[in-house]
Design a protein around this motif. Structure first.
Motif, PDB file in Angstrom:
ATOM      1  N   MET B  78     -57.430  13.138 -22.620  1.00  0.00           N
ATOM      2  CA  MET B  78     -56.692  12.382 -23.633  1.00  0.00           C
ATOM      3  C   MET B  78     -55.233  12.795 -23.673  1.00  0.00           C
ATOM      4  SD  MET B  78     -59.124  12.180 -26.956  1.00  0.00           S
ATOM      5  CE  MET B  78     -58.546  10.708 -27.766  1.00  0.00           C
ATOM      6  N   PHE B  80     -51.675  11.785 -26.173  1.00  0.00           N
ATOM      7  CA  PHE B  80     -51.278  11.067 -27.386  1.00  0.00           C
ATOM      8  C   PHE B  80     -49.773  10.793 -27.370  1.00  0.00           C
ATOM      9  CE2 PHE B  80     -54.772  13.919 -28.072  1.00  0.00           C
ATOM     10  CZ  PHE B  80     -55.701  13.173 -28.764  1.00  0.00           C
ATOM     11  N   ASN B  84     -48.349  17.209 -28.014  1.00  0.00           N
ATOM     12  CA  ASN B  84     -49.329  18.169 -28.518  1.00  0.00           C
ATOM     13  C   ASN B  84     -49.537  19.364 -27.606  1.00  0.00           C
ATOM     14  OD1 ASN B  84     -49.870  16.778 -30.869  1.00  0.00           O
ATOM     15  ND2 ASN B  84     -51.446  15.542 -29.915  1.00  0.00           N
ATOM     16  N   LEU B  85     -48.469  19.798 -26.953  1.00  0.00           N
ATOM     17  CA  LEU B  85     -48.582  21.015 -26.153  1.00  0.00           C
ATOM     18  C   LEU B  85     -48.567  22.200 -27.108  1.00  0.00           C
ATOM     19  CD1 LEU B  85     -46.016  20.039 -23.397  1.00  0.00           C
ATOM     20  CD2 LEU B  85     -48.491  20.002 -23.211  1.00  0.00           C
ATOM     21  N   LEU B  86     -49.276  23.261 -26.747  1.00  0.00           N
ATOM     22  CA  LEU B  86     -49.320  24.425 -27.625  1.00  0.00           C
ATOM     23  C   LEU B  86     -48.047  25.246 -27.411  1.00  0.00           C
ATOM     24  CD1 LEU B  86     -53.045  25.421 -27.009  1.00  0.00           C
ATOM     25  CD2 LEU B  86     -52.091  23.819 -28.661  1.00  0.00           C
ATOM     26  N   PRO B  87     -47.263  25.457 -28.460  1.00  0.00           N
ATOM     27  CA  PRO B  87     -45.931  26.051 -28.279  1.00  0.00           C
ATOM     28  C   PRO B  87     -45.965  27.502 -27.811  1.00  0.00           C
ATOM     29  CG  PRO B  87     -46.408  25.738 -30.609  1.00  0.00           C
ATOM     30  CD  PRO B  87     -47.504  25.056 -29.850  1.00  0.00           C
ATOM     31  N   TRP B  88     -47.096  28.182 -27.958  1.00  0.00           N
ATOM     32  CA  TRP B  88     -47.144  29.577 -27.530  1.00  0.00           C
ATOM     33  C   TRP B  88     -47.596  29.714 -26.079  1.00  0.00           C
ATOM     34  CZ3 TRP B  88     -50.017  27.455 -31.455  1.00  0.00           C
ATOM     35  CH2 TRP B  88     -51.357  27.220 -31.169  1.00  0.00           C
ATOM     36  N   ARG B  89     -47.853  28.599 -25.433  1.00  0.00           N
ATOM     37  CA  ARG B  89     -48.245  28.651 -24.031  1.00  0.00           C
ATOM     38  C   ARG B  89     -47.171  28.019 -23.163  1.00  0.00           C
ATOM     39  NH1 ARG B  89     -54.068  27.939 -22.491  1.00  0.00           N
ATOM     40  NH2 ARG B  89     -55.252  29.197 -23.953  1.00  0.00           N
ATOM     41  N   LEU B  97     -55.375  24.643 -19.993  1.00  0.00           N
ATOM     42  CA  LEU B  97     -56.237  24.723 -21.182  1.00  0.00           C
ATOM     43  C   LEU B  97     -57.615  24.070 -21.020  1.00  0.00           C
ATOM     44  CD1 LEU B  97     -56.381  25.594 -24.233  1.00  0.00           C
ATOM     45  CD2 LEU B  97     -55.563  23.306 -24.762  1.00  0.00           C
ATOM     46  N   PRO B  98     -57.687  22.830 -20.531  1.00  0.00           N
ATOM     47  CA  PRO B  98     -59.021  22.219 -20.410  1.00  0.00           C
ATOM     48  C   PRO B  98     -59.965  23.020 -19.517  1.00  0.00           C
ATOM     49  CG  PRO B  98     -57.324  20.553 -20.173  1.00  0.00           C
ATOM     50  CD  PRO B  98     -56.624  21.870 -20.175  1.00  0.00           C
ATOM     51  N   TYR B 136     -41.489  27.149 -21.656  1.00  0.00           N
ATOM     52  CA  TYR B 136     -42.255  26.783 -22.840  1.00  0.00           C
ATOM     53  C   TYR B 136     -41.964  25.327 -23.214  1.00  0.00           C
ATOM     54  CZ  TYR B 136     -43.728  31.548 -23.375  1.00  0.00           C
ATOM     55  OH  TYR B 136     -44.334  32.753 -23.162  1.00  0.00           O
ATOM     56  N   TRP B 138     -40.935  23.766 -25.728  1.00  0.00           N
ATOM     57  CA  TRP B 138     -39.704  23.375 -26.423  1.00  0.00           C
ATOM     58  C   TRP B 138     -38.482  23.456 -25.507  1.00  0.00           C
ATOM     59  CZ3 TRP B 138     -41.838  28.251 -27.386  1.00  0.00           C
ATOM     60  CH2 TRP B 138     -41.023  29.331 -27.115  1.00  0.00           C
ATOM     61  N   ARG B 152     -52.261  17.755 -18.349  1.00  0.00           N
ATOM     62  CA  ARG B 152     -53.339  18.443 -19.066  1.00  0.00           C
ATOM     63  C   ARG B 152     -54.542  17.513 -19.225  1.00  0.00           C
ATOM     64  NH1 ARG B 152     -52.218  20.648 -24.978  1.00  0.00           N
ATOM     65  NH2 ARG B 152     -52.083  18.423 -25.360  1.00  0.00           N
TER      66      ARG B 152
END
Lengths: 261, 259
Positions: B78, B80, B84-89, B97-98, B136, B138, B152
């Motif tokens: 999915m 969106f 929605n990426l995780l900012p600490w990764r 991640l998956p 990262y 950001w 992802r």
């Protein structure tokens, strides 16, 4: 360029300069108005008293430091465990929250006599008071960090078939980490308040006891020396946790380093 | 071969409340690229949630690969509107991640980390993110974040890719660039795609079949096959048949507004 550098220098050392300034004002008031030492000692006599009684002060300071850290450590463990439970399960939140808020509203100094009856005077009630006063901010922050998790981030994992534990480990906890570290800074200073309160009421060890004993013999210089030692310990621990926070949660403070002067 | 099937699906978010979508029946063939368009609030995103198993229909059935959906699916990727990426990764860790969650990768991850990382790196390179793997989120532009987000969604080689207005927040040039990227990825290694969008040009450019939905309760008004030859270059969007397709769809949307 010169002006800019001076400005930078001023901002960087503002806290030290303010302390020096306040000490000077304090000294001038005491000397200028000839305030008697048993009422309000000048910084110079506080310093003299501190140097003079260095050894007993250090002994009591270590006692306070030790009880504070032990109480704080328990608070962190309990706060994290309860925080995770409260932040993850709405039912736990509903059940515990009013109780916890109520408990947090009780002045802990009112609770010390109860602890004394249960555990006697000394180290144990000091540790427990430090714990009781400092676990709440940890709990609230961890719970908030988990509860304010963006549903979209959760959906990303849920759509992959992640279990609740997976979501907690991969998203919830990392997301709550900045909140957790922020709470440590608050909790450590509160823990000092807790242990000193308990020592003041029921102990024959620690800075709190030292100050009680000193004030009953009108040794105000020693009382102030004690206050300053607590203050220094608090600031050092606070800075330590502020530093760890910066190190471990850089992603949450992005941009701060650029805007900070 | 039908891969995703909706059979008279209705959904009300609250019991006895208004229906978000009503009597939806559609079927998506294996490796078909479909797009669902409609005005905002027509329940397009609800459709996504139903397929991914995040919500259950109030009535009717949803099947994937012939099986009725019960709970979240693992053969789905999915992406969106927000990346929605995780900012600490880092980008690479986000793409991985998956693999930390979906089987069989999950249990092989420790042994085959190198191999999986190479896989993720290759995919990132494929979408033009070489050299950004260890940055990262950001530090990436919006378009780059969205590329990473699509990586992802694809890293665990899902059979079904669900896209919920993935290019909605991007500028026009970046958006068109990503259309082409997505089309290439899909043609190289086909998978089934359900794209939800409100951009008609996007739908016509990318999809084999476009469904138009009406406003609440969401119902399917029109099903339209787009028979433009593939691969479709960007220039096709300026041709007469393309414009005609968009125009027809536009008129259906227009009539929804009036009613």
């Amino acid at each position: 360029m010169m002006v800019f550098n001076r400005r930078k220098f001023l901002i960087k050392h503002a806290s030290w300069m303010l302390i020096v300034f306040l000490l000077l004002v304090w000294e001038m008031i005491c000397v200028g108005f000839n305030v008697p030492e048993y009422l309000f000692p000048a910084p110079s006599s506080v310093w003299a008293s501190g140097v003079d009684r260095w050894q007993p002060i250090m002994m009591h300071a270590w006692q306070t430091f030790f009880t504070t850290l032990v109480g704080f450590a328990i608070a962190v463990v309990v706060g994290v465990v309860l925080g995770v439970a409260v932040g993850t399960y709405p039912i736990v939140y509903k059940a515990f929250y009013p109780l916890l808020v109520g408990f947090n509203s009780i002045p802990k100094v009112a609770f010390v006599p109860v602890l004394v009856v249960w555990f006697g005077i000394g180290t144990v009630p000091a540790i427990l008071t430090a714990f009781l006063i400092s676990f709440f901010p940890v709990l609230v922050n961890v719970a908030t960090g988990l509860a304010t998790l963006e549903p979209e981030l959760e959906d990303v994992l849920r759509s992959l078939g992640a279990s609740k534990l997976d979501i907690l480990r991969k998203v919830g906890l990392p997301r709550a980490l900045p909140y957790f570290f922020a709470s440590l800074k608050v909790a450590i200073t509160l823990a000092f308040v807790g242990s000193v309160i308990s020592e003041t009421v029921a102990s024959n060890m620690g800075i709190g006891y030292l100050m009680m004993a000193a004030s009953s013999s009108m040794d105000m210089a020693l009382v102030f020396a004690g206050l300053i030692v607590i203050g220094i310990m608090g600031v050092v621990m606070y800075e330590l946790f502020a530093w760890t926070e910066k190190r471990f949660t850089r992603w949450a403070n992005r941009g701060v380093n650029n805007t900070a002067i | 071969m039908v891969f995703v099937e909706f059979e008279d699906v209705s959904l009300a978010y609250e019991e006895g409340g208004d229906l978000a979508i009503k009597d939806i029946s559609l079927s998506v063939k294996q490796n078909e690229f479909i797009a669902v368009v409609g005005p905002s609030g027509c329940g397009k995103s609800t459709l996504m949630k139903l397929v991914s198993g995040l919500t259950e229909p109030t009535s009717g059935y949803v099947y994937i690969d012939g099986r009725q959906i019960g709970g979240p699916q693992k053969c789905i990727g999915m992406a969106f509107q927000a990346s929605n990426l995780l900012p600490w990764r880092t980008t690479l860790e986000n793409v991985m991640l998956p693999l930390e969650i979906v089987q069989p990768y999950r249990s092989q991850l420790r042994r085959k980390r190198q191999e999986f990382e190479a896989m993720a790196m290759a995919l990132l390179e494929r979408v033009g993110l070489k050299g950004w793997e260890h940055k990262y989120p950001w530090e990436l532009s919006g378009g780059m974040q969205q590329r990473a987000s699509i990586c992802r969604a694809l890293i665990h080689k899902p059979q079904l890719l669900m896209l919920d207005e993935p290019f909605g927040a991007l500028d026009a040039f970046t958006r068109e660039e990503l259309w082409c990227m997505l089309q290439e990825l899909w043609q190289e290694q086909p998978f089934t795609v359900i794209l939800v969008t409100h951009d008609l040009r996007e739908a016509v450019f990318l999809a084999d079949t476009v469904y138009v939905m009406s406003k609440s309760p969401g119902q399917i008004l029109v099903k339209r096959d787009i028979d433009i030859e593939r691969p479709r270059p960007l220039s096709v969007t300026y041709t007469e048949p393309f414009a005609a397709q968009v125009h027809v769809l536009r008129e259906h949307i227009g009539s929804i507004r009036q009613s």
